[in-house]
Design a protein around this motif. Sequence first.
Motif, PDB file in Angstrom:
ATOM      1  N   ASP A  34       0.834  -1.202   0.000  1.00 35.16           N
ATOM      2  CA  ASP A  34       0.000   0.000   0.000  1.00 35.16           C
ATOM      3  C   ASP A  34       0.866   1.249   0.000  1.00 35.16           C
ATOM      4  OD1 ASP A  34      -2.189  -1.575   0.061  1.00 35.16           O
ATOM      5  OD2 ASP A  34      -2.873  -1.015   2.067  1.00 35.16           O
ATOM      6  N   ALA A  35       0.399   2.260  -0.723  1.00 36.38           N
ATOM      7  CA  ALA A  35       1.134   3.517  -0.784  1.00 36.38           C
ATOM      8  C   ALA A  35       0.680   4.463   0.310  1.00 36.38           C
ATOM      9  CB  ALA A  35       0.929   4.159  -2.150  1.00 36.38           C
ATOM     10  N   LEU A  36       1.632   5.144   0.887  1.00 37.46           N
ATOM     11  CA  LEU A  36       1.302   6.213   1.829  1.00 37.46           C
ATOM     12  C   LEU A  36       1.202   7.511   1.043  1.00 37.46           C
ATOM     13  CD1 LEU A  36       2.348   3.997   3.776  1.00 37.46           C
ATOM     14  CD2 LEU A  36       3.301   5.825   5.170  1.00 37.46           C
ATOM     15  N   PRO A  37       0.522   8.504   1.602  1.00 37.28           N
ATOM     16  CA  PRO A  37       0.504   9.806   0.923  1.00 37.28           C
ATOM     17  C   PRO A  37       1.932  10.321   0.799  1.00 37.28           C
ATOM     18  CG  PRO A  37      -0.994   9.780   2.830  1.00 37.28           C
ATOM     19  CD  PRO A  37      -0.199   8.521   2.876  1.00 37.28           C
ATOM     20  N   THR A  38       2.176  11.147  -0.195  1.00 39.52           N
ATOM     21  CA  THR A  38       3.514  11.716  -0.314  1.00 39.52           C
ATOM     22  C   THR A  38       3.754  12.679   0.839  1.00 39.52           C
ATOM     23  OG1 THR A  38       2.863  13.667  -1.572  1.00 39.52           O
ATOM     24  CG2 THR A  38       3.262  11.644  -2.818  1.00 39.52           C
ATOM     25  N   VAL A  39       5.015  12.888   1.126  1.00 39.29           N
ATOM     26  CA  VAL A  39       5.387  13.796   2.209  1.00 39.29           C
ATOM     27  C   VAL A  39       4.728  15.144   2.015  1.00 39.29           C
ATOM     28  CG1 VAL A  39       7.314  15.081   3.185  1.00 39.29           C
ATOM     29  CG2 VAL A  39       7.565  12.647   2.699  1.00 39.29           C
ATOM     30  N   ARG A  40       4.849  15.673   0.816  1.00 40.65           N
ATOM     31  CA  ARG A  40       4.283  17.000   0.552  1.00 40.65           C
ATOM     32  C   ARG A  40       2.763  17.013   0.667  1.00 40.65           C
ATOM     33  NH1 ARG A  40       8.841  16.970  -2.545  1.00 40.65           N
ATOM     34  NH2 ARG A  40      10.047  18.903  -2.738  1.00 40.65           N
ATOM     35  N   GLN A  41       2.128  15.985   0.100  1.00 40.46           N
ATOM     36  CA  GLN A  41       0.677  15.952   0.100  1.00 40.46           C
ATOM     37  C   GLN A  41       0.114  15.868   1.519  1.00 40.46           C
ATOM     38  OE1 GLN A  41      -1.322  16.449  -2.609  1.00 40.46           O
ATOM     39  NE2 GLN A  41      -2.771  16.710  -0.936  1.00 40.46           N
ATOM     40  N   LEU A  42       0.683  14.971   2.302  1.00 35.64           N
ATOM     41  CA  LEU A  42       0.187  14.798   3.668  1.00 35.64           C
ATOM     42  C   LEU A  42       0.406  16.069   4.485  1.00 35.64           C
ATOM     43  CD1 LEU A  42      -1.180  13.033   5.681  1.00 35.64           C
ATOM     44  CD2 LEU A  42       1.007  11.963   6.246  1.00 35.64           C
ATOM     45  N   ALA A  43       1.533  16.717   4.209  1.00 38.59           N
ATOM     46  CA  ALA A  43       1.811  17.968   4.915  1.00 38.59           C
ATOM     47  C   ALA A  43       0.722  18.996   4.625  1.00 38.59           C
ATOM     48  CB  ALA A  43       3.178  18.504   4.507  1.00 38.59           C
ATOM     49  N   VAL A  44       0.318  19.063   3.360  1.00 35.44           N
ATOM     50  CA  VAL A  44      -0.746  19.999   2.983  1.00 35.44           C
ATOM     51  C   VAL A  44      -2.061  19.597   3.649  1.00 35.44           C
ATOM     52  CG1 VAL A  44      -2.177  20.806   1.066  1.00 35.44           C
ATOM     53  CG2 VAL A  44       0.310  20.652   0.793  1.00 35.44           C
ATOM     54  N   ASP A  45      -2.394  18.313   3.567  1.00 35.06           N
ATOM     55  CA  ASP A  45      -3.672  17.836   4.108  1.00 35.06           C
ATOM     56  C   ASP A  45      -3.799  18.113   5.603  1.00 35.06           C
ATOM     57  OD1 ASP A  45      -4.237  16.964   1.602  1.00 35.06           O
ATOM     58  OD2 ASP A  45      -3.946  14.831   2.012  1.00 35.06           O
ATOM     59  N   ASN A  58      10.510   8.855   8.301  1.00 32.85           N
ATOM     60  CA  ASN A  58      11.864   8.352   8.534  1.00 32.85           C
ATOM     61  C   ASN A  58      11.910   7.407   9.731  1.00 32.85           C
ATOM     62  OD1 ASN A  58      13.968   9.304   6.663  1.00 32.85           O
ATOM     63  ND2 ASN A  58      13.144  11.315   7.150  1.00 32.85           N
ATOM     64  N   GLU A  59      11.146   7.775  10.740  1.00 37.19           N
ATOM     65  CA  GLU A  59      11.079   6.923  11.930  1.00 37.19           C
ATOM     66  C   GLU A  59      10.523   5.550  11.550  1.00 37.19           C
ATOM     67  OE1 GLU A  59      11.993   7.505  15.038  1.00 37.19           O
ATOM     68  OE2 GLU A  59      11.180   5.647  15.879  1.00 37.19           O
ATOM     69  N   LEU A  60       9.433   5.541  10.790  1.00 34.28           N
ATOM     70  CA  LEU A  60       8.811   4.289  10.371  1.00 34.28           C
ATOM     71  C   LEU A  60       9.733   3.509   9.432  1.00 34.28           C
ATOM     72  CD1 LEU A  60       5.278   5.793   9.746  1.00 34.28           C
ATOM     73  CD2 LEU A  60       5.844   4.120  11.514  1.00 34.28           C
ATOM     74  N   SER A  61      10.497   4.262   8.665  1.00 40.87           N
ATOM     75  CA  SER A  61      11.444   3.638   7.747  1.00 40.87           C
ATOM     76  C   SER A  61      12.560   2.952   8.525  1.00 40.87           C
ATOM     77  CB  SER A  61      12.008   4.710   6.809  1.00 40.87           C
ATOM     78  OG  SER A  61      12.916   4.145   5.900  1.00 40.87           O
ATOM     79  N   ARG A  62      13.050   3.636   9.554  1.00 38.44           N
ATOM     80  CA  ARG A  62      14.079   3.064  10.422  1.00 38.44           C
ATOM     81  C   ARG A  62      13.607   1.758  11.040  1.00 38.44           C
ATOM     82  NH1 ARG A  62      15.908   3.846  14.758  1.00 38.44           N
ATOM     83  NH2 ARG A  62      14.164   5.056  15.598  1.00 38.44           N
ATOM     84  N   GLU A  63      12.303   1.698  11.312  1.00 36.39           N
ATOM     85  CA  GLU A  63      11.734   0.499  11.930  1.00 36.39           C
ATOM     86  C   GLU A  63      11.479  -0.602  10.900  1.00 36.39           C
ATOM     87  OE1 GLU A  63       8.275   1.514  14.220  1.00 36.39           O
ATOM     88  OE2 GLU A  63       9.303   3.154  15.249  1.00 36.39           O
ATOM     89  N   GLY A  64      11.690  -0.254   9.641  1.00 35.46           N
ATOM     90  CA  GLY A  64      11.509  -1.254   8.603  1.00 35.46           C
ATOM     91  C   GLY A  64      10.073  -1.476   8.178  1.00 35.46           C
ATOM     92  N   MET A  68      10.858   4.436   1.627  1.00 30.58           N
ATOM     93  CA  MET A  68      10.689   5.694   0.901  1.00 30.58           C
ATOM     94  C   MET A  68      11.669   5.676  -0.249  1.00 30.58           C
ATOM     95  SD  MET A  68      11.108   7.894   4.408  1.00 30.58           S
ATOM     96  CE  MET A  68      10.304   9.369   3.831  1.00 30.58           C
ATOM     97  N   ARG A  69      11.162   6.004  -1.434  1.00 30.83           N
ATOM     98  CA  ARG A  69      12.061   6.071  -2.582  1.00 30.83           C
ATOM     99  C   ARG A  69      11.785   7.340  -3.354  1.00 30.83           C
ATOM    100  NH1 ARG A  69      11.446   0.527  -5.564  1.00 30.83           N
ATOM    101  NH2 ARG A  69       9.318   0.924  -4.860  1.00 30.83           N
ATOM    102  N   ARG A  70      12.846   8.056  -3.599  1.00 31.63           N
ATOM    103  CA  ARG A  70      12.717   9.338  -4.302  1.00 31.63           C
ATOM    104  C   ARG A  70      12.089   9.134  -5.660  1.00 31.63           C
ATOM    105  NH1 ARG A  70      18.448  11.998  -2.804  1.00 31.63           N
ATOM    106  NH2 ARG A  70      19.132   9.926  -3.395  1.00 31.63           N
ATOM    107  N   GLY A  71      11.146   9.977  -5.978  1.00 29.96           N
ATOM    108  CA  GLY A  71      10.497   9.904  -7.287  1.00 29.96           C
ATOM    109  C   GLY A  71       9.376   8.903  -7.326  1.00 29.96           C
ATOM    110  N   LEU A  72       9.384   7.971  -6.366  1.00 28.72           N
ATOM    111  CA  LEU A  72       8.385   6.906  -6.373  1.00 28.72           C
ATOM    112  C   LEU A  72       7.323   7.077  -5.315  1.00 28.72           C
ATOM    113  CD1 LEU A  72      10.654   3.809  -6.927  1.00 28.72           C
ATOM    114  CD2 LEU A  72       9.151   4.943  -8.559  1.00 28.72           C
ATOM    115  N   GLY A  73       7.752   7.584  -4.186  1.00 30.89           N
ATOM    116  CA  GLY A  73       6.811   7.683  -3.090  1.00 30.89           C
ATOM    117  C   GLY A  73       7.125   6.688  -1.993  1.00 30.89           C
TER     118      GLY A  73
END
Lengths: 125, 125
Positions: A34-45, A58-64, A68-73
């Motif tokens: 499942d995709a999460l909202p983009t950083v920018r989009q969620l910030a706006v919302d 980043n915290e969730l990413s650290r936990e595995g 997050m992949r640039r350009g992909l989401g």
Amino acid sequence: MQLHVDPNSPLPLYAQLVDQFRQAIATGKLAPGDALPTVRQLAVDLRVNMHTVARAYNELSREGLIAMRRGLGTTVVARPRPPEPEERERRVSEIIREALAEAAALGLSSEEFLRALTQHVREQT
Amino acid sequence: MQLHVDPNSPLPLYAQLVDQFRQAIATGKLAPGDALPTVRQLAVDLRVNMHTVARAYNELSREGLIAMRRGLGTTVVARPRPPEPEERERRVSEIIREALAEAAALGLSSEEFLRALTQHVREQT
DNA sequence: TCTATAGTTCTATTTGTATAGAACATTGAA
DNA sequence: TTCAATGTTCTATACAAATAGAACTATAGA
């Protein structure tokens, strides 16, 4: 998925987001892929700064839990490794202890809370 | 009364203290008339700054739960006004919802959690 | 190859939390 | 009255959280 942050909570915004995503992933509301909202989009919302969202991700990413992949989401990678039975036992006890304490603060005895939960579960099925 | 603070928690120290005292007062563990530790003493015990304890006490004082008097110390004044039945109902539901969600995150179904709680309550009596 | 997308990094500012130390004000008791 | 105890106020410092804006990098797709 409905997210919300409370600027007046003593819990930092990024931590509020982490909690909600962690919960959603653990319970399967967000499944691997499942995709999460983009950083920018969620910030706006959420009317929150881009960096605040990025920090939560980043915290969730650290936990595995997410990747997050640039350009992909950002997407969910995995459900958290289930805890050992012993640890699980301990945490269930903690959940019960806390729930009973909160119920007690509202004036409910353990028995009354148990009754309320029983009814709740019955209604769910 | 055993208090503890976790410097690594995202929840501020003063908020952790407020929560614990609010809980203790609501459940009657601290009754009206009971004395709280002095600001200085509790600061020493918890290895926390005096101002941090004072801030927690001030918050509780603002809520009308305790009264601080110079030279005398701090005492519990009142138990919080019980919520209206409707509000109470709402909050019990919230406690249940949250507990079930946390249990689900550990892999427990509602029924399994209910069973665990039932057993817990039985053992208490 | 070009472009839009989306995460990353950087600098800067503001606000909240926590600490430290000191001095002050009020109270009950000696 | 004097003193110790206790909360209050003040100044200062350090760090984290949150915001803002800008520029950069990697990726997929046109």
